[in-house]
Design an enzyme around this catalytic site. Structure first.
Site, PDB file in Angstrom:
ATOM      1  N   GLY A  18      42.358  34.481  51.375  1.00  0.00           N
ATOM      2  CA  GLY A  18      41.849  35.371  52.429  1.00  0.00           C
ATOM      3  C   GLY A  18      40.862  34.624  53.306  1.00  0.00           C
ATOM      4  O   GLY A  18      40.425  33.521  52.983  1.00  0.00           O
ATOM      5  N   LEU A  71      44.723  44.810  45.541  1.00  0.00           N
ATOM      6  CA  LEU A  71      45.622  43.850  46.203  1.00  0.00           C
ATOM      7  C   LEU A  71      45.290  42.406  45.851  1.00  0.00           C
ATOM      8  O   LEU A  71      46.006  41.489  46.275  1.00  0.00           O
ATOM      9  CB  LEU A  71      45.519  43.994  47.738  1.00  0.00           C
ATOM     10  CG  LEU A  71      46.446  44.999  48.431  1.00  0.00           C
ATOM     11  CD1 LEU A  71      46.156  46.418  47.966  1.00  0.00           C
ATOM     12  CD2 LEU A  71      46.262  44.918  49.943  1.00  0.00           C
ATOM     13  N   LYS A 131      45.714  35.247  35.348  1.00  0.00           N
ATOM     14  CA  LYS A 131      44.424  35.892  35.053  1.00  0.00           C
ATOM     15  C   LYS A 131      44.066  36.911  36.131  1.00  0.00           C
ATOM     16  O   LYS A 131      43.572  37.995  35.828  1.00  0.00           O
ATOM     17  CB  LYS A 131      43.311  34.839  34.996  1.00  0.00           C
ATOM     18  CG  LYS A 131      43.271  34.035  33.717  1.00  0.00           C
ATOM     19  CD  LYS A 131      42.033  33.145  33.762  1.00  0.00           C
ATOM     20  CE  LYS A 131      41.955  32.234  32.564  1.00  0.00           C
ATOM     21  NZ  LYS A 131      40.847  31.262  32.690  1.00  0.00           N
ATOM     22  N   GLY A 187      39.450  49.603  34.406  1.00  0.00           N
ATOM     23  CA  GLY A 187      38.219  50.006  33.699  1.00  0.00           C
ATOM     24  C   GLY A 187      37.250  50.665  34.658  1.00  0.00           C
ATOM     25  O   GLY A 187      36.632  51.693  34.340  1.00  0.00           O
ATOM     26  N   LYS A 214      38.542  54.063  35.526  1.00  0.00           N
ATOM     27  CA  LYS A 214      38.368  54.990  34.396  1.00  0.00           C
ATOM     28  C   LYS A 214      36.927  55.523  34.370  1.00  0.00           C
ATOM     29  O   LYS A 214      36.705  56.730  34.241  1.00  0.00           O
ATOM     30  CB  LYS A 214      38.698  54.249  33.098  1.00  0.00           C
ATOM     31  CG  LYS A 214      38.670  55.122  31.873  1.00  0.00           C
ATOM     32  CD  LYS A 214      39.038  54.309  30.646  1.00  0.00           C
ATOM     33  CE  LYS A 214      38.571  55.038  29.403  1.00  0.00           C
ATOM     34  NZ  LYS A 214      38.060  54.121  28.398  1.00  0.00           N
ATOM     35  N   TYR A 251      53.274  34.620  38.416  1.00  0.00           N
ATOM     36  CA  TYR A 251      53.150  35.745  39.360  1.00  0.00           C
ATOM     37  C   TYR A 251      53.964  36.941  38.857  1.00  0.00           C
ATOM     38  O   TYR A 251      53.440  38.038  38.699  1.00  0.00           O
ATOM     39  CB  TYR A 251      53.639  35.277  40.717  1.00  0.00           C
ATOM     40  CG  TYR A 251      53.537  36.289  41.837  1.00  0.00           C
ATOM     41  CD1 TYR A 251      52.310  36.605  42.410  1.00  0.00           C
ATOM     42  CD2 TYR A 251      54.679  36.909  42.351  1.00  0.00           C
ATOM     43  CE1 TYR A 251      52.217  37.515  43.466  1.00  0.00           C
ATOM     44  CE2 TYR A 251      54.596  37.815  43.409  1.00  0.00           C
ATOM     45  CZ  TYR A 251      53.369  38.112  43.963  1.00  0.00           C
ATOM     46  OH  TYR A 251      53.292  39.000  45.005  1.00  0.00           O
ATOM     47  N   TYR A 272      47.198  52.991  30.967  1.00  0.00           N
ATOM     48  CA  TYR A 272      45.971  53.726  31.330  1.00  0.00           C
ATOM     49  C   TYR A 272      46.322  55.149  31.762  1.00  0.00           C
ATOM     50  O   TYR A 272      45.571  56.085  31.502  1.00  0.00           O
ATOM     51  CB  TYR A 272      45.201  53.002  32.452  1.00  0.00           C
ATOM     52  CG  TYR A 272      44.168  52.034  31.928  1.00  0.00           C
ATOM     53  CD1 TYR A 272      44.527  50.776  31.439  1.00  0.00           C
ATOM     54  CD2 TYR A 272      42.814  52.365  31.900  1.00  0.00           C
ATOM     55  CE1 TYR A 272      43.586  49.888  30.947  1.00  0.00           C
ATOM     56  CE2 TYR A 272      41.856  51.479  31.414  1.00  0.00           C
ATOM     57  CZ  TYR A 272      42.248  50.235  30.946  1.00  0.00           C
ATOM     58  OH  TYR A 272      41.303  49.369  30.469  1.00  0.00           O
ATOM     59  N   GLN A 318      47.391  56.826  28.308  1.00  0.00           N
ATOM     60  CA  GLN A 318      46.328  56.852  27.292  1.00  0.00           C
ATOM     61  C   GLN A 318      45.044  57.502  27.805  1.00  0.00           C
ATOM     62  O   GLN A 318      44.331  58.145  27.040  1.00  0.00           O
ATOM     63  CB  GLN A 318      46.045  55.402  26.867  1.00  0.00           C
ATOM     64  CG  GLN A 318      45.361  55.257  25.525  1.00  0.00           C
ATOM     65  CD  GLN A 318      45.239  53.773  25.153  1.00  0.00           C
ATOM     66  OE1 GLN A 318      46.062  52.940  25.514  1.00  0.00           O
ATOM     67  NE2 GLN A 318      44.195  53.448  24.414  1.00  0.00           N
TER      68      GLN A 318
HETATM   69  P1  NAD Z   1      47.197  37.202  50.589  1.00  0.00           P
HETATM   70  O1  NAD Z   1      47.263  35.957  49.800  1.00  0.00           O
HETATM   71  O2  NAD Z   1      46.992  37.111  52.061  1.00  0.00           O
HETATM   72  O3  NAD Z   1      46.074  38.169  50.042  1.00  0.00           O
HETATM   73  C1  NAD Z   1      45.593  38.145  48.730  1.00  0.00           C
HETATM   74  C2  NAD Z   1      44.088  38.289  48.787  1.00  0.00           C
HETATM   75  O4  NAD Z   1      43.574  38.326  47.446  1.00  0.00           O
HETATM   76  C3  NAD Z   1      43.408  37.097  49.475  1.00  0.00           C
HETATM   77  O5  NAD Z   1      42.451  37.554  50.384  1.00  0.00           O
HETATM   78  C4  NAD Z   1      42.781  36.327  48.324  1.00  0.00           C
HETATM   79  O6  NAD Z   1      41.648  35.572  48.706  1.00  0.00           O
HETATM   80  C5  NAD Z   1      42.452  37.455  47.361  1.00  0.00           C
HETATM   81  N1  NAD Z   1      42.309  37.025  45.965  1.00  0.00           N
HETATM   82  C6  NAD Z   1      43.129  36.219  45.259  1.00  0.00           C
HETATM   83  N2  NAD Z   1      42.670  36.063  44.010  1.00  0.00           N
HETATM   84  C7  NAD Z   1      41.536  36.824  43.928  1.00  0.00           C
HETATM   85  C8  NAD Z   1      40.606  37.065  42.891  1.00  0.00           C
HETATM   86  N3  NAD Z   1      40.749  36.523  41.670  1.00  0.00           N
HETATM   87  N4  NAD Z   1      39.547  37.878  43.158  1.00  0.00           N
HETATM   88  C9  NAD Z   1      39.376  38.437  44.388  1.00  0.00           C
HETATM   89  N5  NAD Z   1      40.229  38.221  45.389  1.00  0.00           N
HETATM   90  C10 NAD Z   1      41.309  37.431  45.168  1.00  0.00           C
HETATM   91  O7  NAD Z   1      48.552  37.993  50.283  1.00  0.00           O
HETATM   92  P2  NAD Z   1      49.094  39.401  50.821  1.00  0.00           P
HETATM   93  O8  NAD Z   1      50.440  39.167  51.363  1.00  0.00           O
HETATM   94  O9  NAD Z   1      48.075  40.072  51.638  1.00  0.00           O
HETATM   95  O10 NAD Z   1      49.277  40.181  49.448  1.00  0.00           O
HETATM   96  C11 NAD Z   1      48.388  41.194  49.022  1.00  0.00           C
HETATM   97  C12 NAD Z   1      48.913  41.827  47.745  1.00  0.00           C
HETATM   98  O11 NAD Z   1      50.203  42.374  47.973  1.00  0.00           O
HETATM   99  C13 NAD Z   1      49.050  40.830  46.583  1.00  0.00           C
HETATM  100  O12 NAD Z   1      48.671  41.465  45.399  1.00  0.00           O
HETATM  101  C14 NAD Z   1      50.534  40.543  46.566  1.00  0.00           C
HETATM  102  O13 NAD Z   1      50.978  40.200  45.286  1.00  0.00           O
HETATM  103  C15 NAD Z   1      51.130  41.857  47.033  1.00  0.00           C
HETATM  104  N6  NAD Z   1      52.450  41.639  47.644  1.00  0.00           N
HETATM  105  C16 NAD Z   1      52.563  41.173  48.917  1.00  0.00           C
HETATM  106  C17 NAD Z   1      53.832  40.956  49.445  1.00  0.00           C
HETATM  107  C18 NAD Z   1      54.041  40.480  50.860  1.00  0.00           C
HETATM  108  O14 NAD Z   1      55.185  40.296  51.244  1.00  0.00           O
HETATM  109  N7  NAD Z   1      53.034  40.287  51.676  1.00  0.00           N
HETATM  110  C19 NAD Z   1      54.978  41.210  48.669  1.00  0.00           C
HETATM  111  C20 NAD Z   1      54.802  41.651  47.371  1.00  0.00           C
HETATM  112  C21 NAD Z   1      53.541  41.888  46.864  1.00  0.00           C
END
Ligand code: NAD
Ligand code: UDP
Length: 326
Positions: A41, A76, A94, A105, A108, A148, A162, A165
């Site tokens: 991000g 997200l 992780k 959590g 909840k 992933y 969750y 339960q």
């Molecule tokens: P992105 O990589 O732009 O956004 C992910 C965000 O999560 C980033 O801002 C990143 O810095 C943040 N992040 C990563 N690890 C983190 C952590 N441990 N703690 C806090 N922040 C963390 O991707 P996106 O396309 O915006 O995807 C957002 C969500 O949607 C994700 O969970 C992704 O798996 C899901 N998703 C997106 C798509 C797509 O096509 N865009 C498809 C399927 C699922």
């Protein structure tokens, strides 16, 4: 603007989808807390929101517990591009699993509603087309995408445990390839790669023979689906497919982008990455009937808007590409 203002946490809020969601929730009159560790991000994605009185950004990694007070959570946080999620695969798992435990959590304790951004990757390399929510998938648990895919599958398991339960109010959406402004130029996903390559006049890197398919959803359509899902009655838990059910081959996508950019770029063929799904397209019957949702933006229109975004971004020159454009 909605009638009731809520305090809403968006994890991954500075990412591609997260920043669009934050913008939408602020426009709807909510109080939004964006949590992000800025792995994929950017602060530039939310810079326009930072001067809004009801928007707050917090640097935090969701693999650590979080203590805040909110009414709803959109979870997200997780890198979404194969290039980025395979960079540190252990951290990816992780983020999905420990991140889900921490956010569940929190939900909840607060009795908050929580929505999980799951993915079409839970179907792996599917043998059923198009994929309905009832399809259990075909994931290689030890391959390079597993950090992933299996992380997201385990997060879904945690959400439903969750729910059963602890009676938590959950929502799970399975997102299919979504694209639009604010993807990173080096994001690695196909739409941003092809557009950046076409605009720079560089070769378009087609993996495999380009006959593999995806279905591409424009970001604004997806965000509308998120909000509808969160606001649906509590017995609507999902999992719910969200995507644009127009199957397109990657070769067709390359051709369309070259056409729309008027680029002289040529296609170069590169090996297909391991476990790259051959065919993917959502069955969105449930979203249509339950949420009365379906995408409105066709691929040409969505790509044109995305091309316009990247054109402005790249015009700033190398090193300035991180600055906000949209
Ligand atoms: P992105 O990589 O732009 O956004 C992910 C965000 O999560 C980033 O801002 C990143 O810095 C943040 N992040 C990563 N690890 C983190 C952590 N441990 N703690 C806090 N922040 C963390 O991707 P996106 O396309 O915006 O995807 C957002 C969500 O949607 C994700 O969970 C992704 O798996 C899901 N998703 C997106 C798509 C797509 O096509 N865009 C498809 C399927 C699922
Ligand atoms: N792809 C490609 N060239 C690229 C990037 C991706 O041909 O420069 C292909 C990739 O092999 C896959 C499809 O485009 O078949 C979608 O890839 P992406 O990384 O966008 O998403 P995912 O595979 O997770 O759907």
């Amino acid at each position: 603007m909605s009638s009731v203002s809520k305090r809403i946490l968006v994890t991954g809020g500075a990412g591609f989808l997260g920043s669009h969601l934050c913008e939408r929730l602020i426009a709807d009159g909510h109080d939004v807390l964006c949590v992000d560790n800025y792995f994929t991000g950017r602060r530039a994605n939310i810079v326009e929101l930072l001067n809004q009185p009801f928007f707050e950004a917090m640097r935090h990694d969701v693999t650590h517990p979080l203590f805040v007070e909110v009414d709803e959570i959109y979870n997200l946080a997780c890198p979404a591009s194969p290039v980025h999620y395979q960079h540190d695969p252990v951290q990816t798992t992780k983020t999905s699993v420990i991140g889900a435990i921490n956010m569940l959590g929190l939900a909840k304790r607060l009795k908050a509603k929580i929505l999980q951004a799951s993915t079409s990757e839970v179907y792996g390399d599917p043998v059923m087309h198009p994929q309905p929510e009832s399809y259990r998938g075909n994931v290689n648990p030890i391959g390079p995408r597993a950090c992933y895919d299996e992380g997201k599958r385990c997060a879904e398991t945690l959400f439903f445990d969750y729910y059963r339960q602890h009676n938590l109010r959950i929502r799970v959406v399975r997102i299919f390839n979504t694209y639009g402004p604010r993807m990173l130029p080096n994001d690695g996903r196909v739409v941003s790669n092809f557009i950046v390559q076409a605009l720079r006049g560089e070769p378009i890197t087609l993996y495999g023979d380009g006959s593999q398919t995806r279905a591409f959803c424009y970001v604004d359509d997806l965000i509308e689906g998120f909000v509808r899902m969160m606001n649906a009655p509590d017995d609507i838990t999902g999992p719910m497919n969200l995507g644009n059910p127009v199957e397109t081959s990657i070769a067709e996508l390359a051709e369309l982008i070259v056409d729309l950019t008027g680029s002289r770029s040529r296609v170069v063929y590169r090996p297909l990455p391991a476990d790259d799904p051959i065919q993917r397209c959502p069955d969105i019957t449930e979203a249509k009937t339950i949420l009365e949702w379906q995408p409105k933006t066709d691929l040409k229109t969505g790509l044109s808007r995305t091309i316009e975004y990247f054109d402005k971004l790249l015009a700033k020159g190398p090193g300035l590409e991180h600055e906000a454009t949209a």
